[in-house]
Design an enzyme around this catalytic site. Structure first.
Site, mmCIF file in Angstrom:
data_model
loop_
_atom_site.group_PDB
_atom_site.id
_atom_site.type_symbol
_atom_site.label_atom_id
_atom_site.label_comp_id
_atom_site.label_asym_id
_atom_site.label_seq_id
_atom_site.Cartn_x
_atom_site.Cartn_y
_atom_site.Cartn_z
ATOM 1 N N GLU A 292 -17.965 -73.338 -13.668
ATOM 2 C CA GLU A 292 -18.919 -72.226 -13.742
ATOM 3 C C GLU A 292 -20.294 -72.727 -13.330
ATOM 4 O OE1 GLU A 292 -20.915 -68.990 -16.855
ATOM 5 O OE2 GLU A 292 -19.349 -70.351 -17.563
ATOM 6 N N GLU A 379 -18.671 -63.119 -12.941
ATOM 7 C CA GLU A 379 -18.706 -62.803 -14.369
ATOM 8 C C GLU A 379 -19.743 -61.719 -14.639
ATOM 9 O OE1 GLU A 379 -18.968 -66.003 -17.101
ATOM 10 O OE2 GLU A 379 -17.627 -67.323 -15.974
ATOM 11 N N ASP A 409 -17.341 -61.135 -19.305
ATOM 12 C CA ASP A 409 -17.945 -62.182 -20.121
ATOM 13 C C ASP A 409 -18.319 -61.636 -21.501
ATOM 14 O OD1 ASP A 409 -18.928 -64.644 -20.758
ATOM 15 O OD2 ASP A 409 -20.752 -64.483 -19.557
ATOM 16 N N GLU A 466 -14.732 -69.688 -24.582
ATOM 17 C CA GLU A 466 -15.937 -70.485 -24.313
ATOM 18 C C GLU A 466 -16.522 -71.007 -25.612
ATOM 19 O OE1 GLU A 466 -19.075 -68.280 -22.515
ATOM 20 O OE2 GLU A 466 -18.974 -66.613 -23.935
#
Length: 516
Positions: A292, A379, A409, A466
């Protein structure tokens, strides 16, 4: 100028009338009829009497014609003066609300600073949500709501309201009676935020208000207005429907923000923004499947401005498109150096989903760079989908049709998360870090994580967890069948130069940890 022309035309008319009267009196006094009679009779052979009659008739007709032209000129001059007057009014007033604009405000400021006697309370008011109304319902509803807002302000402050640029109003209220301006602004807020009903629709609007006082805060009215604007921006940062009175600390903050904005523009011009890359780990194969891209602004060695701060600044200054295009282009150029099975994940600002040309911009960059759309993930957060759902759905679908993957996200932190899954074409869900932080010890959080994984599996959608910071979190997520992991335990964001060793190694540092 037009007034002088009108006066000149009147003078010319009066001169002609004066000449006519003087000629008549002269003829009467000298009995000119008999004089001309004998003169013409003496020279009959030359037909002077007929010539004289022709001259008289021509002169009389010319006099009538001149009179008509002068009257027409007067009317035209009057019409032009009225148009000039209207033009001056239009120039000095807002065309939608009819309120005086900055031209009259500047005149008021100059007069006040010259006299320097009055006490004023100054309110800077910004109306929120009108852009969304304009985008969804069009200019007509937007303008009607503006008129209603103006009427509500005039009911409280008759003759004291000015329309500034964008969605801002200014109130200059004489405050000789030392009214409590904070309490008064509360009344203003309640009035402005009352629902607006138009054509069967109910519109909820909100506002932010900044207050300053003259001469308490400054004897310079222009500076007092700047101070109320500063207070309004502080109120805006605190949230909607907030009121703030000016204080000296706000001015320091404003100067600091102004300096930061100048630094930001300079940094953008000089292309000093870079991306750091955080690995995405497949929790089943324990292999890095991509990175990312996370924007970074380094202002000095080891000192960074947080992305939350400069991204917000880019949005406020209208530079978010330029910044995004630059960072995406640089990230794609870097990702071209990776193996073809490594994907690039890139975040989009919510504001950009309202850009009808977003798909063309992104695909244009990919074509220029030569980066495959299939290796790119975009995202978006749930909040990005609310400004214009139809446009957001259309834009995301076009990107997905072009081969770009779409990631939702911070899943679970927004509104109507389940409805988003039905309405929008997502390939991946990203469980917000707030759930991962506590799901080991909080039974409710654990059930939410399990439910998201089950739901995603049923919908054939990948899940990214995450914020993985501990090995115990990783092990449980692997047992639950989570697809992809991301977090400091698996790898911190690093500059582009530092990720190639991880890609080329048989096992990355994260993989070594998980293999223990």
């Amino acid at each position: 100028m037009l007034k002088k022309l009108r006066n000149k035309a009147k003078v010319e008319l009066y001169v002609w009338i004066g000449i006519l009267i003087a000629t008549y009196l002269f003829s009467l006094y000298f009995n000119m009829n008999e004089v001309f009679y004998y003169f013409f009779k003496a020279y009959e052979v030359y037909n002077l009497d007929e010539v004289f009659i022709a001259l008289n008739i021509t002169g009389f007709l010319g006099l009538i014609f001149s009179f008509v032209k002068i009257k027409a000129m007067e009317k035209e001059i009057a019409r032009r003066m009225e148009a000039e007057k209207n033009f001056h009014w239009v120039e000095c007033h807002d065309p939608v609300t009819g309120l005086p604009n900055t031209i009259i405000l500047n005149s008021t400021i100059a007069q006040y600073n010259h006299e320097n006697k009055s006490s004023f309370g100054v309110f800077t008011i910004e109306i929120n949500r009108l852009k969304d109304i304009n985008d969804i319902f069009g200019h007509d509803y937007h303008d009607e709501i503006f008129k209603i807002v103006a009427e509500r302000l005039l009911n409280i402050f008759p003759g004291c309201v000015y329309k500034l640029a964008a969605d801002d109003f200014l109130v200059l209220r004489p405050n000789i009676d030392k009214t409590d301006l904070t309490s008064l602004s509360g009344r203003v807020m309640r009035s402005l935020c009352s629902p607006v009903n138009l054509d069967g629709f109910t519109f909820n609007i909100s506002a932010n208000i900044g207050i300053s006082r003259s001469p308490e805060d400054s004897c310079d009215l222009k500076k007092v207005i700047q101070q109320s604007d500063c207070a309004m921006h502080v109120a805006k940062k605190a949230g909607r429907e907030q009121i703030r009175a000016f204080s000296a600390s706000m001015e320091e903050s404003l100067l600091s923000m102004a300096q930061l904005e100048r630094d930001f523009k300079s940094a953008l011009k000089n292309k000093v923004f870079v991306s750091h890359y955080q690995p995405l780990l497949d929790l089943k194969s324990e292999k890095i499947i991509g990175f990312e891209a996370l924007a970074r602004w380094e202002i000095s060695a080891g000192k960074f401005i947080p992305p939350s701060k400069f991204i917000a600044l880019a949005e406020d200054t209208g530079a978010i498109t330029e910044l995004t295009e630059y960072l995406l282009r640089e990230a794609c150029l870097e990702a071209l150096k990776w193996p073809s099975d490594k994907r690039l994940s890139f975040n989009l600002s919510p504001l950009l989903l309202c850009d009808k040309n977003l798909k063309s911009r992104i695909i244009g960059i990919l074509d220029d760079v030569g980066f495959p759309p299939e290796q790119l993930e975009i995202e978006v957060t749930e909040s990005a989908l609310f400004s214009d759902r139809h446009l957001a759905r259309y834009t995301l679908k076009r990107l997905r049709d072009a081969g770009v993957k779409i990631v939702l996200d911070d899943f679970g932190t927004g509104y109507s998360s389940l409805s988003q899954l039905c309405d929008f074409p997502f390939d991946t869900l990203k469980i917000d870090k707030s759930f991962i932080d506590t799901f080991q010890t909080n039974e409710k959080q654990n059930k939410i994580v399990c439910s998201i994984l089950s739901l995603a599996n049923a919908l054939n959608v990948k899940v990214v967890a995450e914020g993985i910071e501990y090995k115990s979190q990783l092990i449980i997520l692997q047992e639950l069948g989570c697809d992809i992991g991301q977090g400091y335990f698996l790898g911190k964001p690093v500059p582009a130069a530092n990720i190639h060793k991880s890609i080329k190694s048989p096992l990355t540092e994260a993989e070594k940890v998980t293999a223990e």
